[in-house]
Scaffold this motif. Structure first.
Motif, PDB file in Angstrom:
ATOM      1  N   GLN A   1     -18.093   9.046  12.814  1.00 48.94           N
ATOM      2  CA  GLN A   1     -17.869  10.379  13.107  1.00 48.94           C
ATOM      3  C   GLN A   1     -16.752  10.938  12.105  1.00 48.94           C
ATOM      4  OE1 GLN A   1     -19.386  12.259  15.532  1.00 48.94           O
ATOM      5  NE2 GLN A   1     -20.889  10.591  15.366  1.00 48.94           N
ATOM      6  N   HIS A   2     -15.784   9.997  11.766  1.00 46.07           N
ATOM      7  CA  HIS A   2     -14.659  10.427  11.095  1.00 46.07           C
ATOM      8  C   HIS A   2     -14.488   9.637   9.888  1.00 46.07           C
ATOM      9  CE1 HIS A   2     -13.501  12.731  14.605  1.00 46.07           C
ATOM     10  NE2 HIS A   2     -13.570  11.478  15.381  1.00 46.07           N
ATOM     11  N   MET A   3     -14.168  10.463   8.789  1.00 47.17           N
ATOM     12  CA  MET A   3     -13.658   9.880   7.425  1.00 47.17           C
ATOM     13  C   MET A   3     -12.716   8.727   7.534  1.00 47.17           C
ATOM     14  SD  MET A   3     -13.537  11.699   3.851  1.00 47.17           S
ATOM     15  CE  MET A   3     -11.787  11.049   2.825  1.00 47.17           C
ATOM     16  N   PRO A   4     -12.852   7.723   6.956  1.00 48.24           N
ATOM     17  CA  PRO A   4     -11.860   6.647   7.129  1.00 48.24           C
ATOM     18  C   PRO A   4     -10.532   7.409   6.531  1.00 48.24           C
ATOM     19  CG  PRO A   4     -13.614   5.582   6.170  1.00 48.24           C
ATOM     20  CD  PRO A   4     -14.018   7.334   6.233  1.00 48.24           C
ATOM     21  N   LEU A   5      -9.490   6.738   7.055  1.00 46.58           N
ATOM     22  CA  LEU A   5      -7.988   6.963   6.743  1.00 46.58           C
ATOM     23  C   LEU A   5      -7.462   5.960   5.731  1.00 46.58           C
ATOM     24  CD1 LEU A   5      -6.736   7.949  10.250  1.00 46.58           C
ATOM     25  CD2 LEU A   5      -7.554   9.435   8.633  1.00 46.58           C
ATOM     26  N   PHE A   6      -6.427   6.587   4.939  1.00 47.39           N
ATOM     27  CA  PHE A   6      -5.889   5.562   4.063  1.00 47.39           C
ATOM     28  C   PHE A   6      -4.331   5.726   4.360  1.00 47.39           C
ATOM     29  CE2 PHE A   6      -9.957   6.729   2.382  1.00 47.39           C
ATOM     30  CZ  PHE A   6     -10.254   5.305   1.312  1.00 47.39           C
ATOM     31  N   ARG A   7      -3.845   4.436   4.289  1.00 47.67           N
ATOM     32  CA  ARG A   7      -2.316   4.436   4.547  1.00 47.67           C
ATOM     33  C   ARG A   7      -1.518   3.401   3.851  1.00 47.67           C
ATOM     34  NH1 ARG A   7      -3.413   8.514   6.608  1.00 47.67           N
ATOM     35  NH2 ARG A   7      -3.447   9.053   9.088  1.00 47.67           N
ATOM     36  N   ASN A   8      -0.401   3.625   3.561  1.00 48.04           N
ATOM     37  CA  ASN A   8       0.413   2.709   2.751  1.00 48.04           C
ATOM     38  C   ASN A   8       0.559   1.466   3.527  1.00 48.04           C
ATOM     39  OD1 ASN A   8       2.592   1.142   1.479  1.00 48.04           O
ATOM     40  ND2 ASN A   8       3.072   3.019   0.414  1.00 48.04           N
ATOM     41  N   GLU A   9       0.349   0.309   3.080  1.00 45.36           N
ATOM     42  CA  GLU A   9       0.615  -0.835   3.627  1.00 45.36           C
ATOM     43  C   GLU A   9       1.923  -1.426   4.136  1.00 45.36           C
ATOM     44  OE1 GLU A   9       0.138  -3.668  -0.229  1.00 45.36           O
ATOM     45  OE2 GLU A   9      -0.686  -4.484   1.809  1.00 45.36           O
ATOM     46  N   LYS A  10       2.794  -0.759   3.318  1.00 47.74           N
ATOM     47  CA  LYS A  10       4.278  -1.142   3.489  1.00 47.74           C
ATOM     48  C   LYS A  10       4.686  -0.425   4.718  1.00 47.74           C
ATOM     49  CE  LYS A  10       5.285  -2.052  -1.354  1.00 47.74           C
ATOM     50  NZ  LYS A  10       4.190  -3.120  -1.330  1.00 47.74           N
ATOM     51  N   ASP A  11       4.086   0.602   4.977  1.00 47.76           N
ATOM     52  CA  ASP A  11       4.572   1.734   6.211  1.00 47.76           C
ATOM     53  C   ASP A  11       3.716   1.348   7.472  1.00 47.76           C
ATOM     54  OD1 ASP A  11       6.248   2.744   4.298  1.00 47.76           O
ATOM     55  OD2 ASP A  11       5.076   4.506   3.685  1.00 47.76           O
ATOM     56  N   PHE A  12       2.483   1.225   7.131  1.00 48.43           N
ATOM     57  CA  PHE A  12       1.680   0.750   8.300  1.00 48.43           C
ATOM     58  C   PHE A  12       1.567  -0.395   8.837  1.00 48.43           C
ATOM     59  CE2 PHE A  12      -2.818   1.415  10.321  1.00 48.43           C
ATOM     60  CZ  PHE A  12      -2.188   2.398  10.962  1.00 48.43           C
ATOM     61  N   LEU A  13       1.924  -0.754  10.125  1.00 45.79           N
ATOM     62  CA  LEU A  13       1.958  -2.227  10.565  1.00 45.79           C
ATOM     63  C   LEU A  13       0.811  -2.876  10.725  1.00 45.79           C
ATOM     64  CD1 LEU A  13       5.186  -2.131  12.784  1.00 45.79           C
ATOM     65  CD2 LEU A  13       5.229  -3.159  10.358  1.00 45.79           C
ATOM     66  N   PRO A  14      -0.223  -2.219  11.284  1.00 46.24           N
ATOM     67  CA  PRO A  14      -1.542  -2.823  11.501  1.00 46.24           C
ATOM     68  C   PRO A  14      -2.111  -3.304   9.973  1.00 46.24           C
ATOM     69  CG  PRO A  14      -1.370  -0.907  12.557  1.00 46.24           C
ATOM     70  CD  PRO A  14      -0.096  -0.866  11.844  1.00 46.24           C
ATOM     71  N   LEU A  15      -2.044  -2.582   8.905  1.00 48.36           N
ATOM     72  CA  LEU A  15      -2.353  -3.080   7.745  1.00 48.36           C
ATOM     73  C   LEU A  15      -1.574  -4.317   7.252  1.00 48.36           C
ATOM     74  CD1 LEU A  15      -3.095   0.072   5.623  1.00 48.36           C
ATOM     75  CD2 LEU A  15      -4.737  -1.603   6.366  1.00 48.36           C
ATOM     76  N   GLN A  16      -0.453  -4.563   7.658  1.00 45.02           N
ATOM     77  CA  GLN A  16       0.466  -5.562   7.254  1.00 45.02           C
ATOM     78  C   GLN A  16      -0.288  -6.810   8.106  1.00 45.02           C
ATOM     79  OE1 GLN A  16       4.688  -4.935   7.687  1.00 45.02           O
ATOM     80  NE2 GLN A  16       4.722  -3.160   6.481  1.00 45.02           N
ATOM     81  N   ALA A  17      -0.559  -6.391   9.176  1.00 47.14           N
ATOM     82  CA  ALA A  17      -1.007  -7.675  10.264  1.00 47.14           C
ATOM     83  C   ALA A  17      -2.470  -8.016   9.536  1.00 47.14           C
ATOM     84  CB  ALA A  17      -1.380  -7.334  11.376  1.00 47.14           C
ATOM     85  N   ALA A  18      -3.483  -7.200   9.096  1.00 55.31           N
ATOM     86  CA  ALA A  18      -4.566  -7.343   8.595  1.00 55.31           C
ATOM     87  C   ALA A  18      -4.329  -8.251   7.225  1.00 55.31           C
ATOM     88  CB  ALA A  18      -5.405  -6.099   8.248  1.00 55.31           C
ATOM     89  N   ASP A  19      -3.222  -7.867   6.589  1.00 55.89           N
ATOM     90  CA  ASP A  19      -3.119  -8.673   5.087  1.00 55.89           C
ATOM     91  C   ASP A  19      -2.681 -10.092   5.515  1.00 55.89           C
ATOM     92  OD1 ASP A  19      -3.801  -6.699   3.308  1.00 55.89           O
ATOM     93  OD2 ASP A  19      -1.849  -6.230   2.923  1.00 55.89           O
ATOM     94  N   LEU A  20      -1.885 -10.302   6.556  1.00 55.04           N
ATOM     95  CA  LEU A  20      -1.424 -11.562   7.023  1.00 55.04           C
ATOM     96  C   LEU A  20      -2.351 -12.445   7.533  1.00 55.04           C
ATOM     97  CD1 LEU A  20       1.072 -13.545   7.468  1.00 55.04           C
ATOM     98  CD2 LEU A  20       1.113 -12.504   9.604  1.00 55.04           C
ATOM     99  N   TYR A  21      -3.392 -11.846   8.308  1.00 56.62           N
ATOM    100  CA  TYR A  21      -4.614 -12.419   8.880  1.00 56.62           C
ATOM    101  C   TYR A  21      -5.657 -13.119   7.704  1.00 56.62           C
ATOM    102  CZ  TYR A  21      -8.574 -13.693  11.754  1.00 56.62           C
ATOM    103  OH  TYR A  21      -9.482 -14.098  12.484  1.00 56.62           O
ATOM    104  N   ALA A  22      -5.651 -12.321   6.742  1.00 62.10           N
ATOM    105  CA  ALA A  22      -6.669 -12.534   5.594  1.00 62.10           C
ATOM    106  C   ALA A  22      -6.068 -13.508   4.827  1.00 62.10           C
ATOM    107  CB  ALA A  22      -6.917 -11.344   4.651  1.00 62.10           C
TER     108      ALA A  22
END
Length: 76
Positions: free
Chosen positions: A55-76
């Motif tokens: 429904q919505h175009m994906p969003l893009f965020r800076n991994e240094k500012d967006f904690l869920p992306l940091q968690a995803a990086d850690l998990y990967a």
């Protein structure tokens, strides 16, 4: 994105899905070019979960500012 969209029903994921990716130069602009076609194809999908996932175009965020992306990086 497509794999998750197609798996939502079997995983019983009925809540809305937001796709959020790490910022990468040029990717957001490229996706913006292709998004109308992706959305159009998803609207014609038989599977309701696929239709609802795009429904919505994906969003893009800076991994240094967006904690869920940091968690995803850690998990990967």
């Amino acid at each position: 994105m497509t794999a998750l969209a197609m798996s939502r029903e079997s995983l019983n994921l009925t809540d809305p899905v937001d796709f959020i990716f790490d910022e990468q130069e040029g990717i957001e602009e490229e996706l913006a070019l292709f998004w109308p076609g992706i959305k159009s194809k998803s609207e014609k999908a038989i599977n309701k979960f696929v239709r609802d996932s795009f429904q919505h175009m994906p969003l893009f965020r800076n991994e240094k500012d967006f904690l869920p992306l940091q968690a995803a990086d850690l998990y990967a």
